[in-house]
Design a protein around this motif. Structure first.
Motif, short mmCIF file in Angstrom:
data_model
loop_
_atom_site.label_atom_id
_atom_site.label_comp_id
_atom_site.label_asym_id
_atom_site.label_seq_id
_atom_site.Cartn_x
_atom_site.Cartn_y
_atom_site.Cartn_z
N PRO A 22 -63.33 13.79 -6.53
CA PRO A 22 -63.75 15.18 -6.34
C PRO A 22 -62.73 16.16 -6.94
O PRO A 22 -61.57 15.80 -7.16
CB PRO A 22 -63.84 15.34 -4.82
N LEU A 23 -63.18 17.38 -7.19
CA LEU A 23 -62.32 18.36 -7.85
C LEU A 23 -61.04 18.67 -7.08
O LEU A 23 -60.01 18.94 -7.69
CB LEU A 23 -63.09 19.65 -8.13
N HIS A 24 -61.09 18.63 -5.75
CA HIS A 24 -59.85 18.94 -5.03
C HIS A 24 -58.78 17.87 -5.28
O HIS A 24 -57.59 18.16 -5.24
CB HIS A 24 -60.10 19.15 -3.52
N CYS A 25 -59.19 16.65 -5.60
CA CYS A 25 -58.22 15.61 -5.99
C CYS A 25 -57.66 15.90 -7.37
O CYS A 25 -56.46 15.74 -7.61
CB CYS A 25 -58.87 14.23 -5.97
N TRP A 26 -58.52 16.33 -8.29
CA TRP A 26 -58.05 16.68 -9.62
C TRP A 26 -57.14 17.91 -9.57
O TRP A 26 -56.26 18.05 -10.43
CB TRP A 26 -59.23 16.91 -10.56
N ALA A 27 -57.34 18.76 -8.60
CA ALA A 27 -56.46 19.92 -8.44
C ALA A 27 -55.03 19.47 -8.20
O ALA A 27 -54.07 20.07 -8.70
CB ALA A 27 -56.95 20.79 -7.28
N TRP A 28 -54.87 18.38 -7.46
CA TRP A 28 -53.52 17.86 -7.20
C TRP A 28 -52.88 17.32 -8.47
O TRP A 28 -51.64 17.31 -8.59
CB TRP A 28 -53.55 16.82 -6.09
N VAL A 29 -53.67 16.91 -9.45
CA VAL A 29 -53.12 16.48 -10.73
C VAL A 29 -52.43 17.67 -11.40
O VAL A 29 -51.33 17.54 -11.94
CB VAL A 29 -54.21 15.87 -11.64
N TRP A 30 -53.08 18.84 -11.34
CA TRP A 30 -52.46 20.05 -11.88
C TRP A 30 -51.16 20.38 -11.15
O TRP A 30 -50.16 20.72 -11.78
CB TRP A 30 -53.43 21.24 -11.77
#
Length: 143
Positions: free
Chosen positions: A52-60
């Motif tokens: 999900p996008l909130h997981c990808w946010a943590w990549v940033w």
């Protein structure tokens, strides 16, 4: 009058480190914003199939932290910071390009080119800059 800590930080960071610090803080803020309120997933299906996008946010956020931490490393050892800040925008660019090619997101090609130029391209340019350049000393003409 600047305090010693600021002078030390400025000298330790140099031009490349300043870039890493600025972009690192920007990526931390971008990711944190997505953690708080995830954006529309339009055009990001390739990423959202994995997580999900909130997981990808943590990549940033993690990439930004790595870049900021690399900001005070000497030239040549700051490479991990440059690699880290390339990963999220490159992933977004690839995802938007695929969405445009598949016809899932009509403006995906434009967004992909934006990420590739304003994020990936500028970072590659900054990573290639020498920290210091010494101008050539003009020679006196022979008499």
């Amino acid at each position: 009058m600047k305090c010693r800590a600021v002078r030390w930080l400025r000298k330790a960071a140099g031009k490349r480190g300043t870039y890493l610090g600025i972009v690192g803080v920007g990526q931390i803020c971008w990711g944190a914003g997505m953690v708080v309120d995830a954006p529309s997933p339009a055009g990001l299906q390739l990423l959202t199939r994995v997580a999900p996008l909130h997981c990808w946010a943590w990549v940033w956020v993690i990439a930004g932290l790595a870049a900021a931490a690399s900001a005070i490393l000497p030239v040549g050892r700051d490479t991990p910071g440059f690699i880290a800040i390339l990963i999220p925008p490159a992933a977004w660019a690839i995802t938007y390009a695929v969405a445009a090619i598949d016809g899932d997101f009509s403006r995906g090609g434009f967004v992909a080119v934006w990420y590739l130029t304003s994020h990936v391209g500028v970072t590659l340019w900054a990573a290639a800059l020498p920290e210091y350049s010494v101008p050539k000393v003009p020679r006196r003409p022979r008499e």
